[in-house]
Design an enzyme around this catalytic site. Structure first.
Site, mmCIF file in Angstrom:
data_model
loop_
_atom_site.group_PDB
_atom_site.id
_atom_site.type_symbol
_atom_site.label_atom_id
_atom_site.label_comp_id
_atom_site.label_asym_id
_atom_site.label_seq_id
_atom_site.Cartn_x
_atom_site.Cartn_y
_atom_site.Cartn_z
ATOM 1 N N LYS A 11 0.817 -1.217 0.000
ATOM 2 C CA LYS A 11 0.000 0.000 0.000
ATOM 3 C C LYS A 11 0.860 1.281 0.000
ATOM 4 C CE LYS A 11 -3.984 -2.205 2.248
ATOM 5 N NZ LYS A 11 -4.987 -2.100 3.339
ATOM 6 N N TYR A 51 -12.476 -2.066 -3.943
ATOM 7 C CA TYR A 51 -12.995 -2.161 -2.575
ATOM 8 C C TYR A 51 -14.527 -2.088 -2.514
ATOM 9 C CZ TYR A 51 -8.401 -2.082 -0.324
ATOM 10 O OH TYR A 51 -7.138 -2.404 0.116
ATOM 11 N N ASN A 114 -2.069 0.299 6.647
ATOM 12 C CA ASN A 114 -1.524 -0.922 7.241
ATOM 13 C C ASN A 114 -0.674 -1.736 6.273
ATOM 14 O OD1 ASN A 114 -3.587 -1.894 5.701
ATOM 15 N ND2 ASN A 114 -4.751 -2.823 7.354
ATOM 16 N N HIS A 117 -2.285 -5.393 1.504
ATOM 17 C CA HIS A 117 -3.583 -6.054 1.294
ATOM 18 C C HIS A 117 -3.300 -7.502 0.922
ATOM 19 C CE1 HIS A 117 -7.556 -7.043 -0.376
ATOM 20 N NE2 HIS A 117 -6.870 -7.656 -1.328
ATOM 21 N N GLU A 128 -9.487 -11.022 -7.682
ATOM 22 C CA GLU A 128 -8.570 -9.892 -7.483
ATOM 23 C C GLU A 128 -7.345 -9.998 -8.392
ATOM 24 O OE1 GLU A 128 -9.835 -9.002 -2.827
ATOM 25 O OE2 GLU A 128 -7.783 -9.625 -3.268
HETATM 26 P P1 GDP Z 1 -7.982 -6.747 5.791
HETATM 27 O O1 GDP Z 1 -8.591 -7.903 5.050
HETATM 28 O O2 GDP Z 1 -7.157 -7.171 6.977
HETATM 29 O O3 GDP Z 1 -7.208 -5.809 4.881
HETATM 30 O O4 GDP Z 1 -9.185 -5.893 6.434
HETATM 31 P P2 GDP Z 1 -10.637 -5.462 5.896
HETATM 32 O O5 GDP Z 1 -10.997 -6.238 4.650
HETATM 33 O O6 GDP Z 1 -11.583 -5.517 7.055
HETATM 34 O O7 GDP Z 1 -10.475 -3.932 5.520
HETATM 35 C C1 GDP Z 1 -9.891 -3.507 4.301
HETATM 36 C C2 GDP Z 1 -8.961 -2.339 4.583
HETATM 37 O O8 GDP Z 1 -9.746 -1.241 5.032
HETATM 38 C C3 GDP Z 1 -7.944 -2.560 5.692
HETATM 39 O O9 GDP Z 1 -6.800 -3.249 5.284
HETATM 40 C C4 GDP Z 1 -7.636 -1.131 6.105
HETATM 41 O O10 GDP Z 1 -6.731 -0.497 5.172
HETATM 42 C C5 GDP Z 1 -9.001 -0.473 5.988
HETATM 43 N N1 GDP Z 1 -9.730 -0.504 7.277
HETATM 44 C C6 GDP Z 1 -10.241 -1.589 7.927
HETATM 45 N N2 GDP Z 1 -10.855 -1.249 9.077
HETATM 46 C C7 GDP Z 1 -10.743 0.113 9.143
HETATM 47 C C8 GDP Z 1 -11.191 1.092 10.092
HETATM 48 O O11 GDP Z 1 -11.821 0.774 11.107
HETATM 49 N N3 GDP Z 1 -10.873 2.405 9.818
HETATM 50 C C9 GDP Z 1 -10.198 2.775 8.690
HETATM 51 N N4 GDP Z 1 -9.935 4.081 8.481
HETATM 52 N N5 GDP Z 1 -9.765 1.876 7.781
HETATM 53 C C10 GDP Z 1 -10.029 0.574 8.003
#
Ligand code: GDP
Length: 140
Positions: A11, A51, A114, A117, A128
């Site tokens: 990222k 997304y 973070n 992905h 994807e």
């Molecule tokens: P992943 O599969 O671990 O990447 O997590 P998710 O699919 O739940 O979320 C996708 C991405 O959205 C995450 O990797 C973060 O970059 C972002 N994200 C997830 N939860 C949050 C949140 O509570 N706040 C914000 N600002 N971003 C989030």
């Protein structure tokens, strides 16, 4: 366990800090092979489409802005149980909860920025990978 493929994205927070090689080293140490890789800048449309599953989440708009804020490196990883293996080496979404030695524990700045992905299922991985790569760009 079968050899499979998964999509990984390094990222913008990580490319900005010149961590592409450091992330790749962790992936390779985890037994994953980078069988395709390219650096690109996502358009707003691409980020929103990628997304789309998160459209209803409160952070969707911020996430799309973040993902278009700088270059990303999209990659196809291959290995035994690659989807789960990559999720393991990535660590928990929130770096504060990520296990020691994981990419997110080592490098992530926040729950949003973070660093990586990774596809969360074999089915999503196939979709994807097809989003970013054609078959001839993947060399196993
Ligand atoms: P992943 O599969 O671990 O990447 O997590 P998710 O699919 O739940 O979320 C996708 C991405 O959205 C995450 O990797 C973060 O970059 C972002 N994200 C997830 N939860 C949050 C949140 O509570 N706040 C914000 N600002 N971003 C989030």
């Amino acid at each position: 366990m079968a050899v499979e493929r998964t999509l990984s994205i390094i990222k913008p927070d990580a490319t900005r800090r010149n961590l592409t090689g450091a992330v790749n080293a962790k992936l390779e140490e985890a037994g994953l092979r980078i069988v395709a890789q390219k650096r690109l800048r996502l358009t707003q449309e691409q980020a929103e489409a990628f997304y789309a599953v998160h459209k209803e989440r409160p952070f969707y708009s911020d996430l799309c802005d973040f993902m278009t804020s700088g270059p990303v490196v999209v990659q196809v990883l291959e290995g035994e149980g690659a989807v789960a293996r990559n999720r393991e080496v990535m660590g928990a979404t929130n770096p504060a909860e990520a296990a020691e030695g994981t990419i997110r524990k080592s490098f992530a700045e926040s729950i949003e920025a973070n660093s990586v992905h990774g596809s969360d299922s074999a089915e999503n991985a196939a979709n994807e990978i097809a989003f970013f790569f054609s078959g001839c760009e993947i060399v196993g």
